[in-house]
Scaffold this motif. Structure first.
Motif, PDB file in Angstrom:
ATOM      1  N   TYR A   1     -31.399 -10.896 -21.983  1.00 36.62           N
ATOM      2  CA  TYR A   1     -30.199 -11.252 -21.226  1.00 36.62           C
ATOM      3  C   TYR A   1     -29.179 -11.820 -22.210  1.00 36.62           C
ATOM      4  CZ  TYR A   1     -27.554 -13.241 -17.269  1.00 36.62           C
ATOM      5  OH  TYR A   1     -26.595 -13.553 -16.333  1.00 36.62           O
ATOM      6  N   SER A   2     -28.029 -11.152 -22.340  1.00 33.33           N
ATOM      7  CA  SER A   2     -27.116 -11.523 -23.433  1.00 33.33           C
ATOM      8  C   SER A   2     -26.406 -12.859 -23.200  1.00 33.33           C
ATOM      9  CB  SER A   2     -26.106 -10.409 -23.694  1.00 33.33           C
ATOM     10  OG  SER A   2     -25.555  -9.941 -22.486  1.00 33.33           O
ATOM     11  N   PHE A   3     -26.544 -13.427 -22.016  1.00 34.64           N
ATOM     12  CA  PHE A   3     -25.948 -14.733 -21.745  1.00 34.64           C
ATOM     13  C   PHE A   3     -26.628 -15.851 -22.560  1.00 34.64           C
ATOM     14  CE2 PHE A   3     -23.175 -15.867 -17.860  1.00 34.64           C
ATOM     15  CZ  PHE A   3     -22.437 -16.787 -18.580  1.00 34.64           C
ATOM     16  N   TYR A   4     -27.911 -15.675 -22.922  1.00 36.29           N
ATOM     17  CA  TYR A   4     -28.609 -16.762 -23.630  1.00 36.29           C
ATOM     18  C   TYR A   4     -27.883 -17.137 -24.918  1.00 36.29           C
ATOM     19  CZ  TYR A   4     -32.567 -15.386 -20.609  1.00 36.29           C
ATOM     20  OH  TYR A   4     -33.376 -15.074 -19.535  1.00 36.29           O
TER      21      TYR A   4
ATOM     22  N   ASN B   1     -38.723 -12.657 -17.330  1.00 40.32           N
ATOM     23  CA  ASN B   1     -39.941 -11.920 -17.008  1.00 40.32           C
ATOM     24  C   ASN B   1     -39.859 -11.377 -15.590  1.00 40.32           C
ATOM     25  OD1 ASN B   1     -42.493 -10.916 -17.800  1.00 40.32           O
ATOM     26  ND2 ASN B   1     -43.434 -12.375 -16.390  1.00 40.32           N
ATOM     27  N   PRO B   2     -39.832 -10.038 -15.414  1.00 37.18           N
ATOM     28  CA  PRO B   2     -39.744  -9.018 -16.452  1.00 37.18           C
ATOM     29  C   PRO B   2     -38.485  -9.176 -17.303  1.00 37.18           C
ATOM     30  CG  PRO B   2     -39.370  -8.069 -14.268  1.00 37.18           C
ATOM     31  CD  PRO B   2     -39.848  -9.447 -14.053  1.00 37.18           C
ATOM     32  N   ASN B   3     -38.567  -8.637 -18.536  1.00 36.68           N
ATOM     33  CA  ASN B   3     -37.425  -8.740 -19.430  1.00 36.68           C
ATOM     34  C   ASN B   3     -36.289  -7.833 -18.940  1.00 36.68           C
ATOM     35  OD1 ASN B   3     -35.878  -9.539 -21.627  1.00 36.68           O
ATOM     36  ND2 ASN B   3     -36.979  -8.287 -23.123  1.00 36.68           N
ATOM     37  N   ALA B   4     -35.071  -8.223 -19.263  1.00 39.82           N
ATOM     38  CA  ALA B   4     -33.898  -7.397 -18.986  1.00 39.82           C
ATOM     39  C   ALA B   4     -33.221  -7.137 -20.333  1.00 39.82           C
ATOM     40  CB  ALA B   4     -32.944  -8.148 -18.060  1.00 39.82           C
ATOM     41  N   PRO B   5     -32.744  -5.929 -20.608  1.00 38.15           N
ATOM     42  CA  PRO B   5     -32.667  -4.787 -19.705  1.00 38.15           C
ATOM     43  C   PRO B   5     -33.858  -3.824 -19.782  1.00 38.15           C
ATOM     44  CG  PRO B   5     -31.424  -4.302 -21.700  1.00 38.15           C
ATOM     45  CD  PRO B   5     -32.045  -5.653 -21.895  1.00 38.15           C
ATOM     46  N   THR B   6     -34.987  -4.223 -20.365  1.00 39.71           N
ATOM     47  CA  THR B   6     -36.084  -3.265 -20.509  1.00 39.71           C
ATOM     48  C   THR B   6     -36.880  -3.077 -19.216  1.00 39.71           C
ATOM     49  OG1 THR B   6     -37.650  -4.966 -21.184  1.00 39.71           O
ATOM     50  CG2 THR B   6     -36.382  -3.893 -22.943  1.00 39.71           C
ATOM     51  N   GLY B   7     -36.997  -4.144 -18.416  1.00 38.68           N
ATOM     52  CA  GLY B   7     -37.803  -4.092 -17.196  1.00 38.68           C
ATOM     53  C   GLY B   7     -39.282  -4.339 -17.441  1.00 38.68           C
ATOM     54  N   ILE B   8     -39.656  -4.572 -18.710  1.00 41.64           N
ATOM     55  CA  ILE B   8     -41.078  -4.705 -19.050  1.00 41.64           C
ATOM     56  C   ILE B   8     -41.587  -6.115 -18.725  1.00 41.64           C
ATOM     57  CG2 ILE B   8     -42.748  -4.690 -20.950  1.00 41.64           C
ATOM     58  CD1 ILE B   8     -41.107  -2.422 -22.202  1.00 41.64           C
TER      59      ILE B   8
ATOM     60  N   PRO C   1     -17.019 -14.643 -25.039  1.00 44.90           N
ATOM     61  CA  PRO C   1     -17.653 -14.843 -23.729  1.00 44.90           C
ATOM     62  C   PRO C   1     -18.664 -13.756 -23.371  1.00 44.90           C
ATOM     63  CG  PRO C   1     -15.456 -13.968 -23.419  1.00 44.90           C
ATOM     64  CD  PRO C   1     -15.621 -14.172 -24.902  1.00 44.90           C
ATOM     65  N   TYR C   2     -19.524 -14.081 -22.449  1.00 47.64           N
ATOM     66  CA  TYR C   2     -20.421 -13.101 -21.836  1.00 47.64           C
ATOM     67  C   TYR C   2     -19.557 -12.098 -21.078  1.00 47.64           C
ATOM     68  CZ  TYR C   2     -23.765 -11.153 -18.493  1.00 47.64           C
ATOM     69  OH  TYR C   2     -24.523 -10.316 -17.732  1.00 47.64           O
ATOM     70  N   VAL C   3     -19.914 -10.823 -21.175  1.00 46.89           N
ATOM     71  CA  VAL C   3     -19.147  -9.790 -20.469  1.00 46.89           C
ATOM     72  C   VAL C   3     -19.984  -9.248 -19.317  1.00 46.89           C
ATOM     73  CG1 VAL C   3     -17.918  -7.606 -20.700  1.00 46.89           C
ATOM     74  CG2 VAL C   3     -18.043  -9.174 -22.651  1.00 46.89           C
ATOM     75  N   PRO C   4     -19.636  -9.620 -18.091  1.00 46.41           N
ATOM     76  CA  PRO C   4     -20.422  -9.102 -16.956  1.00 46.41           C
ATOM     77  C   PRO C   4     -20.132  -7.629 -16.716  1.00 46.41           C
ATOM     78  CG  PRO C   4     -18.658 -10.560 -16.159  1.00 46.41           C
ATOM     79  CD  PRO C   4     -18.533 -10.498 -17.658  1.00 46.41           C
ATOM     80  N   GLY C   5     -21.027  -6.948 -16.016  1.00 49.11           N
ATOM     81  CA  GLY C   5     -20.806  -5.546 -15.641  1.00 49.11           C
ATOM     82  C   GLY C   5     -19.566  -5.443 -14.770  1.00 49.11           C
ATOM     83  N   GLU C   6     -18.942  -4.284 -14.812  1.00 53.22           N
ATOM     84  CA  GLU C   6     -17.704  -4.074 -14.051  1.00 53.22           C
ATOM     85  C   GLU C   6     -17.916  -4.180 -12.548  1.00 53.22           C
ATOM     86  OE1 GLU C   6     -14.628  -0.747 -14.786  1.00 53.22           O
ATOM     87  OE2 GLU C   6     -16.251  -0.375 -16.218  1.00 53.22           O
ATOM     88  N   GLN C   7     -16.935  -4.761 -11.857  1.00 53.70           N
ATOM     89  CA  GLN C   7     -16.914  -4.743 -10.392  1.00 53.70           C
ATOM     90  C   GLN C   7     -15.710  -3.878  -9.993  1.00 53.70           C
ATOM     91  OE1 GLN C   7     -20.262  -6.391 -10.106  1.00 53.70           O
ATOM     92  NE2 GLN C   7     -19.270  -6.552  -8.134  1.00 53.70           N
TER      93      GLN C   7
END
Ligand SMILES: *Cc1c(COP(=O)(O)O)cnc(C)c1O
Length: 358
Positions: free
Chosen positions: A116-119, A157-164, A19-25
């Motif tokens: 985005y690692s979900f793709y 766009n912008p790309n994640a996690p680069t922000g470009i 599974p996709y691993v979301p950031g911690e809450q």
């Protein structure tokens, strides 16, 4: 039944997936939470008024399956017609629907290797063949890499996690080379400094632009995302949605979401503050020796020449500051730092200064 007939077991028929691993809450309070790109400022006061005004008795009824009030507010905001808008439970829901609807070719779906690692998770879940296209040495999407046979294209766009950020000229270049594929531009962060591709939907009937209320609209907890595209694309997505779950959005989302997107003034104020903090934070990080990628988003992607990514991540966490880190080739020494309030960023710099001195 003969003894030789093999007995079947349900475990052989389970869809197994990483599974996709979301950031911690985190549950603790007093955490400086710079790990999931949430907005540090609360949503518009108008949202509160709408939520308070909702009659609990109305929850007896199913919600409007067309979410008309919300769709109409989004259409107005985006300068498109209502039948050019699809809404869902966060853009993750919208993107999952789009994968199901459009990516059924035997040719590979293309997306950047650092993205985005979900793709990749959706591609696995929906059994879509895919190829990850490497970013160039400067972590940029190279448009020329997207000029070959494919079963669809998706990139943020912008790309994640680069922000470009890619320019509209570069997006057009990808679209012009891919008239026969559905191209999805995931604009989760476009409000923080980019030019949206929404105006191109009338020119390219194969373009789907996806946006979210989670970042620039301060609404991650409400779960609303949407797609803007040609009538034809949107009609197909609606058909899939109504074949899957008719009532995705509840009255809180429909009414609260409409209020959220209508308060343009509140939105601008918060966004401008975040952009100003981002620019100041990038300068501060560079002064501390970090290299920082040019970001058009509400986060910075930064690495330090003498401190490892894992090491930085752990030190910050021990001091109550959560950022995002991936143990992944090419980016293992980078941190993705969400832009918080000015005070939160000051706390981050104080802790980083401790570490750099050590
Ligand atoms: C945050 C994010 C999303 C998903 O956001 P939702 O909260 O589901 O709307 C989609 N794509 C990218 C690139 C994101 O960073």
């Amino acid at each position: 039944m003969s003894d030789k007939q093999k007995k079947q077991n349900w475990r052989e028929y389970v869809r197994r997936i990483d599974p996709y691993v979301p950031g911690e809450q985190p549950k603790e309070r007093n955490i400086v939470k710079l790990n999931t790109n949430e907005n540090p400022y609360p949503p518009s006061k108008r949202v509160e008024a709408v939520l308070r005004g909702l009659d609990p008795a109305s929850l007896r009824l199913y919600p409007d399956p067309d979410a008309s009030v919300l769709i109409s507010a989004i259409a107005k905001h985006s300068g498109v017609d209502e039948d050019e808008v699809f809404a869902g439970v966060g853009s993750d829901d919208v993107l999952a629907m789009a994968f199901m609807t459009f990516f059924n070719s035997r040719e590979p779906l293309l997306f950047p290797d650092i993205s985005y690692s979900f793709y990749e998770v959706w591609a696995d879940l929906f059994q879509v063949p895919f190829e990850k296209v490497p970013l160039d040495e400067a972590f940029r999407i190279r448009t020329s890499d997207y000029k070959r046979a494919n079963g669809g294209i998706i990139f943020p766009n912008p790309n994640a996690p680069t922000g470009i950020l890619l320019s509209i000229r570069e997006i057009r270049e990808i679209l012009d080379a891919n008239r026969d594929s559905v191209v999805i531009v995931d604009e989760a962060y476009i409000d923080f400094g980019g030019e949206s591709a929404v105006p191109l939907i009338r020119e390219y009937d194969n373009l789907l632009v996806v946006q979210t209320f989670s970042k620039s609209r301060s609404g991650a907890g409400l779960r609303i995302g949407y797609a803007v595209g040609s009538r034809e694309l949107i009609r197909h997505m609606r058909d899939v949605k109504f074949s899957y779950n008719s009532y995705t959005l509840n009255p809180l989302q429909i009414m609260g979401g409409a209020a959220m997107i209508e308060d343009e003034e509140h939105f601008r104020k918060c966004r401008d503050r975040i952009i100003a903090t981002r620019e100041r934070s990038a300068v501060r990080l560079k002064e501390m020796g970090f290299s920082v990628l040019p970001s058009a988003a509400n986060f910075l992607f930064a690495s330090h020449p003498s401190l490892g990514g894992e090491e930085l991540f752990r030190f910050l966490k021990e001091h109550g500051i959560y950022v995002r880190h991936w143990n992944k080739a090419r980016i293992e020494n980078y941190l993705r730092i969400t832009i918080g309030t000015e005070e939160e960023m000051e706390q981050l710099f104080r802790v980083l200064a401790l570490m750099i001195k050590e």
